[in-house]
Design a protein around this motif. Structure first.
Motif, PDB file in Angstrom:
ATOM      1  N   ILE A 591       0.853  -1.189   0.000  1.00  0.00           N
ATOM      2  CA  ILE A 591       0.000   0.000   0.000  1.00  0.00           C
ATOM      3  C   ILE A 591       0.889   1.239   0.000  1.00  0.00           C
ATOM      4  CG2 ILE A 591      -1.649   1.328   1.384  1.00  0.00           C
ATOM      5  CD1 ILE A 591      -2.783  -1.398   2.308  1.00  0.00           C
ATOM      6  N   CYS A 596      -3.189   6.197   0.478  1.00  0.00           N
ATOM      7  CA  CYS A 596      -4.290   5.468   1.123  1.00  0.00           C
ATOM      8  C   CYS A 596      -5.134   6.422   1.942  1.00  0.00           C
ATOM      9  CB  CYS A 596      -3.716   4.369   1.998  1.00  0.00           C
ATOM     10  SG  CYS A 596      -4.905   3.663   3.146  1.00  0.00           S
ATOM     11  N   SER A 597      -6.461   6.285   1.830  1.00  0.00           N
ATOM     12  CA  SER A 597      -7.357   7.149   2.582  1.00  0.00           C
ATOM     13  C   SER A 597      -7.794   6.491   3.882  1.00  0.00           C
ATOM     14  CB  SER A 597      -8.601   7.465   1.757  1.00  0.00           C
ATOM     15  OG  SER A 597      -9.424   6.317   1.679  1.00  0.00           O
ATOM     16  N   GLY A 598      -7.355   5.269   4.065  1.00  0.00           N
ATOM     17  CA  GLY A 598      -7.752   4.565   5.281  1.00  0.00           C
ATOM     18  C   GLY A 598      -9.204   4.138   5.266  1.00  0.00           C
ATOM     19  N   CYS A 599      -9.730   3.875   4.083  1.00  0.00           N
ATOM     20  CA  CYS A 599     -11.151   3.523   3.991  1.00  0.00           C
ATOM     21  C   CYS A 599     -11.423   2.114   4.465  1.00  0.00           C
ATOM     22  CB  CYS A 599     -11.661   3.705   2.566  1.00  0.00           C
ATOM     23  SG  CYS A 599     -11.157   2.398   1.446  1.00  0.00           S
ATOM     24  N   LYS A 600     -10.396   1.306   4.653  1.00  0.00           N
ATOM     25  CA  LYS A 600     -10.489  -0.049   5.200  1.00  0.00           C
ATOM     26  C   LYS A 600     -11.205  -1.041   4.284  1.00  0.00           C
ATOM     27  CE  LYS A 600     -10.841   2.010   9.792  1.00  0.00           C
ATOM     28  NZ  LYS A 600     -11.845   2.434  10.746  1.00  0.00           N
ATOM     29  N   SER A 601     -11.537  -0.620   3.075  1.00  0.00           N
ATOM     30  CA  SER A 601     -12.267  -1.533   2.188  1.00  0.00           C
ATOM     31  C   SER A 601     -11.485  -2.806   1.932  1.00  0.00           C
ATOM     32  CB  SER A 601     -12.537  -0.867   0.837  1.00  0.00           C
ATOM     33  OG  SER A 601     -13.086   0.394   1.007  1.00  0.00           O
ATOM     34  N   CYS A 602     -10.173  -2.695   1.889  1.00  0.00           N
ATOM     35  CA  CYS A 602      -9.353  -3.827   1.491  1.00  0.00           C
ATOM     36  C   CYS A 602      -9.210  -4.856   2.595  1.00  0.00           C
ATOM     37  CB  CYS A 602      -7.963  -3.343   1.096  1.00  0.00           C
ATOM     38  SG  CYS A 602      -7.201  -2.289   2.360  1.00  0.00           S
ATOM     39  N   ALA A 620      -4.068   1.825   5.967  1.00  0.00           N
ATOM     40  CA  ALA A 620      -3.922   0.371   5.955  1.00  0.00           C
ATOM     41  C   ALA A 620      -2.488   0.020   5.581  1.00  0.00           C
ATOM     42  CB  ALA A 620      -4.889  -0.235   4.953  1.00  0.00           C
ATOM     43  N   CYS A 637      -9.123  -1.821  -4.151  1.00  0.00           N
ATOM     44  CA  CYS A 637      -8.906  -0.515  -3.524  1.00  0.00           C
ATOM     45  C   CYS A 637      -9.583   0.573  -4.346  1.00  0.00           C
ATOM     46  CB  CYS A 637      -7.430  -0.198  -3.375  1.00  0.00           C
ATOM     47  SG  CYS A 637      -7.186   1.492  -2.796  1.00  0.00           S
ATOM     48  N   PRO A 638     -10.582   1.229  -3.787  1.00  0.00           N
ATOM     49  CA  PRO A 638     -11.381   2.163  -4.590  1.00  0.00           C
ATOM     50  C   PRO A 638     -10.599   3.397  -5.019  1.00  0.00           C
ATOM     51  CG  PRO A 638     -12.473   1.622  -2.491  1.00  0.00           C
ATOM     52  CD  PRO A 638     -11.082   1.099  -2.408  1.00  0.00           C
ATOM     53  N   SER A 639      -9.483   3.671  -4.331  1.00  0.00           N
ATOM     54  CA  SER A 639      -8.738   4.851  -4.735  1.00  0.00           C
ATOM     55  C   SER A 639      -7.444   4.480  -5.446  1.00  0.00           C
ATOM     56  CB  SER A 639      -8.440   5.731  -3.516  1.00  0.00           C
ATOM     57  OG  SER A 639      -7.617   5.026  -2.610  1.00  0.00           O
ATOM     58  N   SER A 641      -4.838   2.704  -4.502  1.00  0.00           N
ATOM     59  CA  SER A 641      -3.646   2.994  -3.716  1.00  0.00           C
ATOM     60  C   SER A 641      -2.817   1.766  -3.381  1.00  0.00           C
ATOM     61  CB  SER A 641      -4.052   3.690  -2.416  1.00  0.00           C
ATOM     62  OG  SER A 641      -4.869   4.793  -2.737  1.00  0.00           O
ATOM     63  N   ILE A 642      -3.209   0.615  -3.893  1.00  0.00           N
ATOM     64  CA  ILE A 642      -2.436  -0.592  -3.631  1.00  0.00           C
ATOM     65  C   ILE A 642      -1.724  -1.003  -4.919  1.00  0.00           C
ATOM     66  CG2 ILE A 642      -2.460  -2.919  -2.654  1.00  0.00           C
ATOM     67  CD1 ILE A 642      -5.090  -2.379  -1.394  1.00  0.00           C
TER      68      ILE A 642
HETATM   69  S1  SF4 Z   1      -8.816   0.173   0.094  1.00  0.00           S
HETATM   70 FE1  SF4 Z   1      -7.166   1.459  -0.561  1.00  0.00          FE
HETATM   71  S2  SF4 Z   1      -7.585   3.447   0.295  1.00  0.00           S
HETATM   72 FE2  SF4 Z   1      -8.872   2.002   1.346  1.00  0.00          FE
HETATM   73  S3  SF4 Z   1      -7.693   1.431   3.159  1.00  0.00           S
HETATM   74 FE3  SF4 Z   1      -7.234  -0.065   1.572  1.00  0.00          FE
HETATM   75  S4  SF4 Z   1      -5.416   0.738   0.594  1.00  0.00           S
HETATM   76 FE4  SF4 Z   1      -6.298   2.417   1.759  1.00  0.00          FE
END
Ligand code: SF4
Ligand SMILES: Cc1cc2nc3c(=O)[nH]c(=O)nc-3n(C[C@H](O)[C@H](O)[C@H](O)COP(=O)(O)OP(=O)(O)OC[C@H]3O[C@@H](n4cnc5c(N)ncnc54)[C@H](O)[C@@H]3O)c2cc1C
Ligand SMILES: Cc1cc2nc3c(=O)[nH]c(=O)nc-3n(C[C@H](O)[C@H](O)[C@H](O)COP(=O)(O)OP(=O)(O)OC[C@H]3O[C@@H](n4cnc5c(N)ncnc54)[C@H](O)[C@@H]3O)c2cc1C
Ligand code: SF4
Ligand code: SF4
Ligand code: SF4
Ligand code: SF4
Ligand code: SF4
Ligand code: SF4
Ligand code: SF4
Lengths: 663, 172, 196, 287, 330
Positions: A591, A596-602, A620, A637-639, A641-642
């Protein structure tokens, strides 16, 4: 690689002898590649994987200052390592390389030369675009746990376990049945030498029991396997045996004392041709020599209301423990050898042979028990009527070589039928006829064995039997089993009256093969045999590193081949252990913290819980040691960032563009 | 693109463990199939970003084939289920965007099912052939011909062009 | 003792025959035969056949057209499918027999004096004209054409049929028999290649 | 339950007792058989020997007429018709060239084949749609102590049979048991009776018939139950010729529907029992 | 030295972006003091001729809002491009196509048919349609052409910077103008907002669980929403994770989920595909029908995932429109 450094790619297309060049115009592909951005050298060559081919790459890297290499040849699953090494030999990071599969995915599956060449060009274009984005990477090295698990205690499993144990490695041998030995323990003699099966097997079984490096768990199964090569965590389920095998001395006093005065339950080892009690020792040479209680039959275990005379009989030894419970044990091993063997074809599936309908139609394994001196009749061969047979017929390929049932040749039934034919002739003097399609006797000493059968007067009729029936068309057929078969060599159909018909049932994958495969993360062939990594070059490896296969679970084979494979599997495991560690593909995800926005989706998507949330930074993070590179989080990852090494988004986008380059 | 010479263009995303291996097996077994499919290897079908599917279509693919391990067999436990869920949604999205659902197909093919690779690819090619060209780049071009006369500089956001511009340019 | 030449030479073969038969519907798997003889063993009529079904397969595959078309096997085949369901290679032996019959019929290559193809021909003619078969009439006509003595020797059977009122003398026919005939003319030999 | 009914030529000729007994039995069981309008001969083996495409066209016309006259499966009581129609369906499903040719031919008669109607045998309908229990409930005069050899003939279960075993079918055994009869273990239940050859190659045809009669006798059967007009005709009509060649094997052969009719207590005259050469009615009446 | 000349123009837009300028409140005075407003049709009376009269490149910057749907908008965009040094796409519509871009699901004909005939409030007995040329009493009237699809500004002219938002926030607008005035500009092509997704700024972020699985999706107007809990944790689709931050989470602060007006981050090609990927992967079901049942909670995937970005997405417009267009030209 920094952005400002210009891309200098070397491109190589392999003819693979004629394998590729017969269908793909390799020179045209090389010419096309030379027009693509960044390509400095473009060559075609007869065998890229040969030493001169690899040398070519090394030379070009030095001479043309290449910083990227693409090879179009066979499947990367086969030779990616070879070429990465060649790239490294040229002083370049081995991951600045991309391979194009134009053999398995192109030349071998297409006939139209123009279309196949166009396809190769598109695939090449994709790779050349992609490789420009590659970065230097470092493979990580994982340690190997030196202990080994062997699943299945037939002859293959026994041999593998002993080989490893003798080399000083600790082995867990897990066998489902109460005793090891597998099918071989049921045989009377073994082809082609006709030595007594027990005489050669029993010493090996005892050696397993007494070996200090072997932990033997019979009546046990593998419940779960976690981890990866070098580092497996295995859960073994030990079924309750109700007898402590370390305290039991095998005196059989409990069996004599059991409230069941006479044995009344079919004994599976003798295929139901003899009876046993709820407490039993599977067969005389069983290892461990310890009694077992069948919970479905024991009165105490079923109803709780037994006098428990067995416990009394065992007296101070106190080996019987009717309160024993199933146990789950967890062990750590570095590699696993699967030797779970085969099961026999169910002859009832071919009603035309009357198995189950006519009492004197039996299978070869039943005959093995009947002629065995430890068998239900003490080795005397009798018809169900009690009379000795005078005319015996063997039907070969029962269930085998047949599209309707099993397509494959079971490989041992020609030979073991001839073995049994010789034994039957010797013991009873009966006339013996073998009905066969082809006699397959390709092993060492096997053709000689065939000849010996002929010399002993065994008749051979070439023809696949159509039917066994008790319909008599003439007086000499009355009361007999009549076979209808074309004698294909003589050229006419015959009716042959017999009084014993033996079906040479073929081998099939174990009923739970699919389940085992899942637990061990292997593949199965379409038929259900465990799939080797390569049929010729890696016959005991599987697609899962650190998991090996041996014996009949890989496909039908005889004892010599099973043992050879078991030795090979043991050697592969040893090689792994002694290498001390294994390189892992650096295809992990990572990551980019600042993005990373820290959205925790992943986080919840990772199958290995490799992603965690850094509460302080509110981002994350991926633990590279746990990530196995599936890329699921990357795709999610919706943004965006991974990233994933070797499979970056942009690399794949380039590949998509490239494969759509229709020339 | 003239209909006469048109041949279906299909991009396939295969997972490395099952379907890609099955395609290798199809090769080793010399099963012949239609040459219209271009296979891209990913470690797991779970790596298939829906953007890949849309990008392939936007770049001129007439169909997309996704191959993964059978349910329960995923080398990474459940990547294939994640793919399957995305796939169900992609189909709905594409339907709303006027792209026939049959153009994107998901198949579970295990490492031993070489013959299935052949069947699936042949079926897919025939299906796409029956549907005819999708040709999204052509549609973009045809549609954008209406603005040519008034625009001084036209840049279209196909990913063919956007991927190689500096990352700071938005959209694409 | 009369001596006849048994050896076969290249001139005895008809190149492409096996392939052409294999191209007919249901015969696709012909090439996979392993000559195991299960078909012959299963065949209830093999006792009368001059070539066993397995041998017929071998003859066809080996392009021995003349031998394959002139044996009595294909005509004795009663279409019971016992062979087909037993073949370990899933070869449509019965369909191959049909293909050979079609071929022999169209080339009139069946053994002289064999009455089975004649019955088939009359059957077809009756269906084309009437749309249905009236068994008793078909058999009578057949006996008249092949062996009128047999017709006479079957008098008891005939009498019995009359006794049990099964002797249908009235010709059955369908309403749209002309349309049916047109249909059949349209479909005639429309499938791949016709006869090889 | 309503079905399209394809009697076939035999049931209008030599096998009319089958037709006569099938109809009231089915009616009793609540099965409605609507005869397909203007049906034509199924083509049988003779057509397959002559022209594949025409053979398929013959079958397809019947199926297409049935399909166009409403939903429902087709019931074909004659084994040969059952096979011919099913074979047509399989060919048309698997072979697009033949299908196209047949559709073109059907167009001449303004018909189209869709392949939606399945072709089924009365045995299948009796066992799976009606059910053994319903049959049992209708029995008023059990065929007690009658030993019956069930004879299915070869073409019913082969080659594409989906409702019963190819080697050891049991549908008829189960019905006979439900009727109260004793079923004789009869390994030749699917062996060819030589039906198509008795006229053209008597030696061969009669021998096959003889083998079946002889074996039934050897196994102590009183009767042979059949489900095909051709089989019944063969097993019933050549006793004298067989006796002359291989010795007598006089055992009557009747349709299972006749047996059902008897067990259901239907009037004997309705069941066509008088049409047997070797009479079985006395035997049946005695039970 | 002359004050830099600035222009504003609107294409297919709701007027909200113009309103956003007015919303600058006192700041607007500071700005008007620093620049010369030479073109702003919504507020001041300028004509096309006035622009034509300007020398090329004479304006420092022009802010264009709204998507592009008509030939007139294309013409003005090209004209302004020629006259100014910087073109700034102002707001979601100009940047991504915006709400008007959702029209790209439907063909031009179906839109016109509905608007001029089909809508229940319309009476149009002669079924009249607007046409580009119309002769009446020897006079010729012309109307701009209604194009077959909605486009982003960038699809018409080269754009130097993008100001995201529906509409852009006052803070982003002022900082953009300040950057222009001071010359402290980011690399050309930039979106003038942070390149991290919205969750980063969202006050609800802490309440989002690490393990999230969707057993159902709920729609805002059919649920009562907790005013502190992350929307996704409530099963309400929030586009925040796939949307560039910079708005300071206006919507979540007002108890509405983010609908994505800031568009994707620079690393994403297709905002909708990314959000679709993330949400569907986390659906809590395995069987086909159960998966479908959960996903049915998002009845309008295009409207949900591409509310502002359809013309800028990979597929741009419905293939049904494309096929009509292809037919027209071939
Ligand atoms: S999905 Fe992407 S933006 Fe969201 S926490 Fe995980 S790495 Fe960060
Ligand atoms: C009738 C007959 C006669 C034969 N005669 C000869 C001969 O004379 N000479 C010759 O060379 N070959 C002969 N063979 C072939 C021989 O049997 C095989 O080559 C040999 O048994 C293969 O050994 P194996 O260890 O692979 O499998 P097996 O003998 O099948 O052993 C597999 C073992 O694994 C155990 N197991 C299975 N699944 C699990 C699980 N999930 N967990 C734990 N344990 C499990 C089983 O209980 C079994 O003990 C004969 C075969 C047959 C059928
Ligand atoms: C025509 C043919 C085609 C075949 N095709 C196939 C096939 O398609 N697939 C398949 O699986 N198998 C095939 N085989 C079988 C295959 O060749 C063998 O299984 C395989 O080559 C055996 O390998 P090897 O290493 O044991 O022996 P070899 O290949 O014979 O190698 C032995 C080596 O030892 C060297 N050597 C001998 N004596 C000495 C000495 N005293 N000191 C030092 N060196 C010595 C020899 O020079 C040789 O290099 C084929 C065999 C033939 C004959
Ligand atoms: S508890 Fe009873 S039944 Fe069970 S083994 Fe002991 S004596 Fe036998
Ligand atoms: S080994 Fe012999 S009997 Fe067994 S399947 Fe092969 S050929 Fe048949
Ligand atoms: S790539 Fe797969 S294994 Fe690695 S962190 Fe992402 S989800 Fe987990
Ligand atoms: S049964 Fe099949 S494989 Fe065997 S000889 Fe006959 S046709 Fe050939
Ligand atoms: S179908 Fe013909 S060849 Fe086959 S078993 Fe029956 S009679 Fe013999
Ligand atoms: S998903 Fe929406 S509500 Fe939740 S933290 Fe992100 S922006 Fe806030
Ligand atoms: S929260 Fe989302 S929709 Fe609302 S203003 Fe911000 S970016 Fe736009």
């Amino acid at each position: 690689m920094s952005n400002d450094e210009s891309i200098r790619t070397g491109f190589y297309v392999c003819h693979c002898g004629h394998n590729i060049s017969d269908v793909v115009d390799c020179t045209a592909v090389a010419r096309y590649a030379s027009t693509l951005a960044g390509v400095m050298v473009s060559r075609d060559y007869k065998y890229m994987c040969s030493s001169p081919g690899q040398e070519l790459i090394r030379q070009d890297i030095l001479e043309h200052k290449l910083n990227r290499v693409v090879v179009a040849s066979c499947s990367p699953l086969l030779h990616e390592h070879t070429f990465r090494n060649a790239v490294a030999a040229g002083g370049l990071n081995p991951f600045l390389f991309q391979m194009v599969n134009i053999r398995e995915h192109d030349a071998w599956v297409h006939a139209d030369r123009a279309a196949a060449t166009a396809k190769a060009q598109a695939l090449v274009s994709a790779a050349i675009r992609r490789v420009a984005l590659h970065k230097p990477l470092q493979a990580t090295r994982a340690p190997i746990h030196p202990d080994v698990l062997v699943v299945g205690g037939g002859i293959a499993g026994i041999h593998a376990a002993l080989t490893l144990a003798n080399a000083g490695k600790k082995v867990y041998l897990v066998e489902r049945q109460p005793s090891i030995g597998g099918h071989m323990a049921q045989f009377d003699k073994t082809f082609p030498t006709l030595d007594c099966a027990a005489c050669i097997l029993t010493p090996k079984m005892s050696a397993v029991r007494s070996h200090k490096n072997i932990v033997l768990w019979t009546y046990s199964e593998v419940a779960k396997v976690d981890g990866y090569v070098g580092n497996y965590t295995v859960t073994v389920r030990r079924k309750a045996r109700y007898v402590d095998e370390n305290l039991c001395v095998g005196c059989q006093e409990c069996i004599d004392a059991c409230v069941f005065k006479v044995p009344k339950f079919p004994d599976p080892f003798n295929l139901g041709m003899s009876m046993q009690k709820p407490i039993y020792i599977p067969f005389p040479q069983a290892v461990p020599q310890a009694a077992v209680i069948d919970p479905d039959r024991c009165i105490q275990l079923k109803t709780g209301k037994c006098k428990k005379t067995c416990v009394e009989a065992c007296a101070d030894r106190k080996a019987i423990n009717l309160n024993q419970k199933e146990q789950l044990l967890e062990i750590k091993v570095g590699s696993i050898i699967t030797a779970t063997g085969f099961k026999l074809f169910d002859a009832k599936r071919l009603p035309e042979y009357g198995y189950g309908r006519y009492p004197d139609v039996m299978t070869t394994i039943e005959l093995e028990r009947l002629v065995s001196s430890s068998g239900p009749t003490g080795g005397e061969l009798r018809l169900r009527s009690g009379k000795p047979p005078t005319a015996v017929g063997f039907i070969l390929c029962v269930g085998s070589r047949d599209m309707r049932t099993n397509r494959w040749c079971s490989r041992t039934c020609c030979m073991h039928s001839m073995k049994l034919a010789q034994i039957v002739r010797e013991r009873t003097g009966a006339q013996v006829t073998v009905f066969y399609i082809d006699i397959r006797a390709p092993g060492k000493g096997y053709e000689e064995f065939y000849d010996r059968s002929l010399q002993q007067g065994v008749q051979f009729v070439r023809g696949r039997v159509a039917e066994v029936s008790d319909c008599a068309l003439s007086p000499d057929e009355a009361g007999k089993l009549v076979i209808r078969v074309e004698d294909t060599l003589a050229g006419f159909v015959r009716r042959v009256p017999l009084d014993l018909v033996v079906l040479a049932v073929g081998m099939e994958p174990q009923a739970d093969a699919q389940e085992m495969r899942r637990i061990l993360n292997m593949s199965c062939s379409a038929e259900g045999w465990f799939l080797e990594k390569h049929p010729k070059m890696a016959p005991v490896s599987t697609f899962t590193d650190g998991v090996f296969i041996a014996g009949c679970c890989q496909g039908p084979k005889d004892i010599p081949d099973s043992i050879a494979q078991a030795g090979a599997a043991a050697a592969e495991a040893l090689a792994l252990i002694d290498a001390g560690g294994i390189d892992q593909e650096p295809n992990t995800a990572y990551i980019r913290g600042e993005e990373c926005s820290g959205c925790k989706s992943c986080i919840s998507l990772c199958p290995y819980a490799a992603i965690s949330f850094d509460a302080e930074k509110q981002k994350a993070v991926i633990n590279p040691a746990l990530c196995k590179g599936c890329g699921t989080c990357v795709a999610s990852c919706p943004s965006g960032s991974i990233g994933q090494n070797l499979f970056e988004d942009q690399e794949v986008f380039e590949e998509i563009n490239g494969v759509l380059d229709y020339v | 693109m003239s209909d006469m010479n048109w041949q279906p263009r299909i991009v396939a995303f295969f997972c490395s463990w099952c379907t890609y291996t099955a395609a290798d097996l199809a090769g080793v077994s010399r099963f012949r199939y239609a040459p219209n499919v271009r296979i891209i290897r990913l470690m797991c079908s779970g790596r298939i970003d829906p953007q890949f599917v849309l990008c392939a279509l936007a770049d001129g693919a007439d169909g997309v084939l996704i191959g993964g391990c059978h349910p329960g067999d995923c080398h990474y436990a459940e990547g294939n289920f994640k793919t399957f869920r995305r796939y169900r949604m992609i189909l709905r999205l594409l339907a709303d965007m006027g792209v026939a659902g049959d153009r994107v197909r998901l198949e579970w093919i295990s490492a031993s099912e070489g013959e299935r690779v052949k069947t699936v690819i042949n079926e897919m090619v025939e299906r796409i052939r029956a549907l005819g060209p999708l040709d999204i780049p052509g549609r973009f071009a045809a549609c954008d011909s209406e603005i040519l006369e008034s625009a001084d500089a036209i840049r279209l956001p196909q990913c063919k062009e956007t991927h190689d511009v500096v990352p700071e340019v938005v959209h694409g | 003792m009369e001596l006849g030449q048994k050896i076969k030479c290249e001139a005895d073969r008809t190149a492409g025959f096996g392939k052409a038969i294999a191209a007919m519907p249901g015969c696709e798997r012909l090439g996979s035969c392993i000559q195991c003889g299960a078909c012959s063993g299963a065949c209830p009529l093999s006792i009368y056949m001059d070539q066993s079904p397995r041998q017929v397969i071998a003859l066809v595959r080996g392009d021995f057209k003349k031998q394959a078309l002139s044996c009595n096997t294909i005509w004795l085949c009663s279409s019971c499918y016992a062979c087909t369901v037993q073949c370990p290679r899933e070869i449509g032996i019965t369909d191959i027999m049909y293909a050979l019959k079609q071929c022999a019929m169209s080339e009139r290559a069946y053994p002289a004096g064999l009455s089975i193809p004649i019955l088939a021909r009359q059957f077809v003619r009756m269906v084309v004209r009437r749309g249905r078969i009236t068994e008793t009439r078909l058999v009578m006509r057949f006996f008249l054409q092949t062996n009128w003595k047999a017709a006479i020797s079957s008098w008891r059977l005939g009498l019995n049929l009359i006794r049990t009122r099964r002797f249908g003398i009235r010709q059955q026919h369908i309403k749209q028999h002309l349309e049916l005939a047109a249909m059949l003319a349209q479909a005639k030999n429309a499938n791949a290649g016709g006869s090889p | 339950m309503r079905y399209h009914y394809f009697p076939g030529c035999s049931l209008k000729g030599l096998g009319r007792a089958y037709d006569e007994s099938l109809r009231p039995v089915m009616e009793r069981l609540g099965v409605e058989l609507a005869e397909i309008d203007d049906w034509n001969c199924c083509g049988a083996t003779a057509y397959m020997s002559t022209d594949h495409c025409n053979a398929c066209a013959l079958g397809a016309r019947n199926i297409a007429i049935a399909e166009s006259s409403g939903p429902g499966d087709i019931v074909a009581p004659c084994n040969a018709c059952y096979l011919a129609l099913n074979k047509t369906r399989n060919c048309l499903a698997g072979d697009s060239a033949t299908r196209a040719a047949v559709q073109k031919a059907l167009a001449v008669a303004k018909l189209t084949y869709t392949g939606t109607a399945a072709v089924r045998h009365p045995l299948e309908v009796l066992v799976y749609d009606v059910g053994i229990n319903v049959i049992k409930r209708n029995v008023v005069r059990p065929l007690k102590d009658l030993k019956i050899a069930p004879y299915y003939g070869c073409q019913l279960v082969r080659p594409h049979c989906s409702f019963d075993d190819q080697w050891n079918p049991t549908a008829m055994d189960r019905i006979l048991t439900a009727l109260g009869a004793r079923v004789v273990d009869f390994p030749l239940k699917t062996r060819c009776c030589g039906g198509s050859l008795t006229g053209t190659a008597p030696e061969a045809g009669l021998r096959l018939t003889h083998i079946i009669l002889g074996e039934a006798q050897r196994r102590g059967a009183d009767l042979i139950a059949t489900i095909c007009p051709l089989c019944q005709f063969n097993l019933d009509s050549y006793h004298d010729q067989i006796a002359r060649r291989w010795g007598p094997a006089r055992i009557p052969a009747v349709y299972i529907t006749q047996l059902m009719g008897m067990a259901f207590g239907l009037p004997t005259e309705q069941l066509g029992l008088k049409r047997n050469f070797l009479p079985a009615d006395k035997l049946l009446a005695a039970t | 030295m002359d004050k830099p000349k600035i222009g504003f123009y609107w294409c297919a837009s709701c007027g909200g972006c113009e309103e956003a300028i007015v919303d600058l409140a006192e700041d607007i005075l500071r700005i008007t003091a620093a620049v010369d407003l030479v073109f702003w049709p919504v507020a001041l009376d300028f004509k096309k001729e006035d622009v034509l009269a300007m020398p090329n490149g004479s304006m420092a910057a022009v802010f264009i809002n709204g998507a592009v749907r008509t030939s007139e908008q294309e013409e003005m965009a090209s004209l302004l491009r020629a006259k100014s040094q910087f073109v700034i796409a102002f707001g979601a519509c100009a940047q991504l196509g915006g709400i008007p871009g959702l029209a790209n699901q439907f063909s031009r004909d179906s839109i016109l048919n509905y608007v001029y005939d089909g809508a229940p409030t319309v009476v149009n007995e002669k079924h009249v349609r607007p046409s580009v040329r119309c002769e009446d009493n020897n006079r010729t009237l012309t109307l701009p052409e209604f194009r077959s699809v909605v486009r982003t500004l960038e699809q018409i002219v080269h754009v130097d910077y993008f100001l995201p938002g529906c509409p852009p926030t006052p803070r982003l607008i002022t900082s953009a103008i300040d950057a222009l005035l001071t010359g402290k500009l980011p690399p050309p092509g930039s979106v003038l907002a942070p390149d991290v997704a919205l969750c980063d700024q969202c006050p609800r972020k802490k309440s989002k669980p690490e393990q999230i699985r969707f057993a159902a999706f709920k729609r805002p107007h059919l649920t009562s929403m907790d005013s502190d809990l992350c929307f996704l944790a409530q099963g309400v689709v929030c586009m925040g994770p796939a949307t560039r931050g910079g708005c300071e989470a206006l919507c979540p602060a007002a108890n509405m989920p983010c609908t994505g007006c800031f568009g994707p981050t620079s690393r994403v090609h297709d905002q909708g595909a990314k959000m679709l990927s993330s949400l569907s992967a986390a659906v809590d079901a395995k069987e086909s029908d159960q998966v479908d049942a959960v996903l049915a909670g998002i009845p309008d995937p295009v409207g949900t995932f591409y509310r502002y970005a359809l013309p800028a997405s990979l597929l741009r417009f419905s293939a049904n429109i494309g096929s009509a267009a292809v037919k027209e030209t071939l």
